[in-house]
Design a protein around this motif. Structure first.
Motif, mmCIF file in Angstrom:
data_model
loop_
_atom_site.group_PDB
_atom_site.id
_atom_site.type_symbol
_atom_site.label_atom_id
_atom_site.label_comp_id
_atom_site.label_asym_id
_atom_site.label_seq_id
_atom_site.Cartn_x
_atom_site.Cartn_y
_atom_site.Cartn_z
ATOM 1 N N GLU A 20 82.274 108.913 -19.514
ATOM 2 C CA GLU A 20 81.267 109.330 -18.277
ATOM 3 C C GLU A 20 80.717 110.736 -19.034
ATOM 4 O OE1 GLU A 20 82.973 111.452 -14.095
ATOM 5 O OE2 GLU A 20 84.151 110.366 -15.360
ATOM 6 N N GLN A 21 81.547 111.621 -19.927
ATOM 7 C CA GLN A 21 80.431 112.691 -20.365
ATOM 8 C C GLN A 21 78.791 112.080 -20.619
ATOM 9 O OE1 GLN A 21 80.969 116.335 -19.522
ATOM 10 N NE2 GLN A 21 79.318 115.880 -19.974
ATOM 11 N N LYS A 22 78.936 111.509 -21.668
ATOM 12 C CA LYS A 22 77.674 110.471 -21.868
ATOM 13 C C LYS A 22 77.039 109.903 -21.423
ATOM 14 C CE LYS A 22 79.374 109.272 -26.915
ATOM 15 N NZ LYS A 22 79.758 108.337 -27.651
ATOM 16 N N MET A 48 80.232 108.260 -10.938
ATOM 17 C CA MET A 48 79.572 107.051 -12.317
ATOM 18 C C MET A 48 79.571 105.699 -12.149
ATOM 19 S SD MET A 48 80.251 107.333 -15.791
ATOM 20 C CE MET A 48 80.111 106.417 -17.184
ATOM 21 N N VAL A 49 79.447 105.141 -11.284
ATOM 22 C CA VAL A 49 79.001 103.989 -10.515
ATOM 23 C C VAL A 49 77.381 104.778 -10.452
ATOM 24 C CG1 VAL A 49 78.625 102.197 -9.422
ATOM 25 C CG2 VAL A 49 80.860 102.622 -10.025
ATOM 26 N N GLN A 50 77.164 105.188 -9.190
ATOM 27 C CA GLN A 50 75.271 105.779 -9.108
ATOM 28 C C GLN A 50 75.371 106.012 -10.508
ATOM 29 O OE1 GLN A 50 77.064 108.785 -6.185
ATOM 30 N NE2 GLN A 50 76.440 106.863 -4.309
ATOM 31 N N LYS A 51 75.594 106.676 -11.405
ATOM 32 C CA LYS A 51 74.703 107.503 -12.617
ATOM 33 C C LYS A 51 74.397 106.073 -13.812
ATOM 34 C CE LYS A 51 77.287 111.810 -13.140
ATOM 35 N NZ LYS A 51 78.675 112.725 -14.114
ATOM 36 N N ALA A 52 75.765 104.908 -13.789
ATOM 37 C CA ALA A 52 75.117 103.674 -14.342
ATOM 38 C C ALA A 52 73.829 103.700 -13.733
ATOM 39 C CB ALA A 52 76.194 103.125 -13.875
ATOM 40 N N GLU A 82 72.148 110.749 -17.458
ATOM 41 C CA GLU A 82 71.902 110.738 -16.535
ATOM 42 C C GLU A 82 71.192 112.839 -15.858
ATOM 43 O OE1 GLU A 82 71.727 112.751 -12.206
ATOM 44 O OE2 GLU A 82 73.563 113.982 -13.460
ATOM 45 N N HIS A 83 71.423 113.687 -16.619
ATOM 46 C CA HIS A 83 70.501 114.843 -16.680
ATOM 47 C C HIS A 83 69.406 115.300 -17.280
ATOM 48 C CE1 HIS A 83 73.251 117.381 -14.518
ATOM 49 N NE2 HIS A 83 74.815 116.475 -15.690
#
Length: 136
Positions: free
Chosen positions: A104-106, A33-37, A111-112
């Motif tokens: 998290e899903q959003k 999650m942090v990396q996605k942010a 990210e995708h």
């Protein structure tokens, strides 16, 4: 060299750095999650620098009264600086939703989208402006 020429080239240099960070972040396999942010933040920075670079470039070409990302992107598409105008408008719309990626899903969905759809068109713009910078 005119001031406008310097401005877009400076913005291009910063855009290049942000794109490098985004590209590196997108190489992380299965980001948490942090990396996605972080990916989303690098995307936001890259987009902000991209549209401002385009705006500065257009102003250097004599186009004035460009005040917004939408205005800059539409004009750039009209004068053939950008391709895929529809995808750029989708990018802008989704960029405006990134403030809501606390879920998290959003964040995963965004990210995708960045990985598969938006990074490639930002990269096309980057490469196009690299060529412009090298021609001058």
């Amino acid at each position: 060299m005119k001031n406008e020429d310097i401005r877009w080239k400076q913005r291009y240099a910063n855009f290049s750095k942000a794109m490098g960070h985004l590209e590196k972040a997108l190489e992380i396999p299965e980001p948490d999650m942090v990396q996605k942010a972080g990916i989303i933040q690098f995307f936001e920075m890259s987009f902000e620098l991209a549209w401002n670079m385009v705006k500065d470039y257009l102003e250097g070409q004599g186009f004035v009264d460009i005040k917004s990302p939408r205005g800059a992107l539409k004009k750039a598409f009209e004068v053939n600086i950008l391709e895929k105008g529809h995808e750029w408008m989708e990018l802008l719309q989704d960029r405006n939703l990134t403030a809501h990626t606390y879920d998290e899903q959003k964040a995963t969905d965004m990210e995708h989208l960045i990985q598969n759809k938006y990074f490639p068109i930002l990269k096309e713009l980057h490469d196009s402006f690299m060529q412009k910078a090298n021609e001058e």
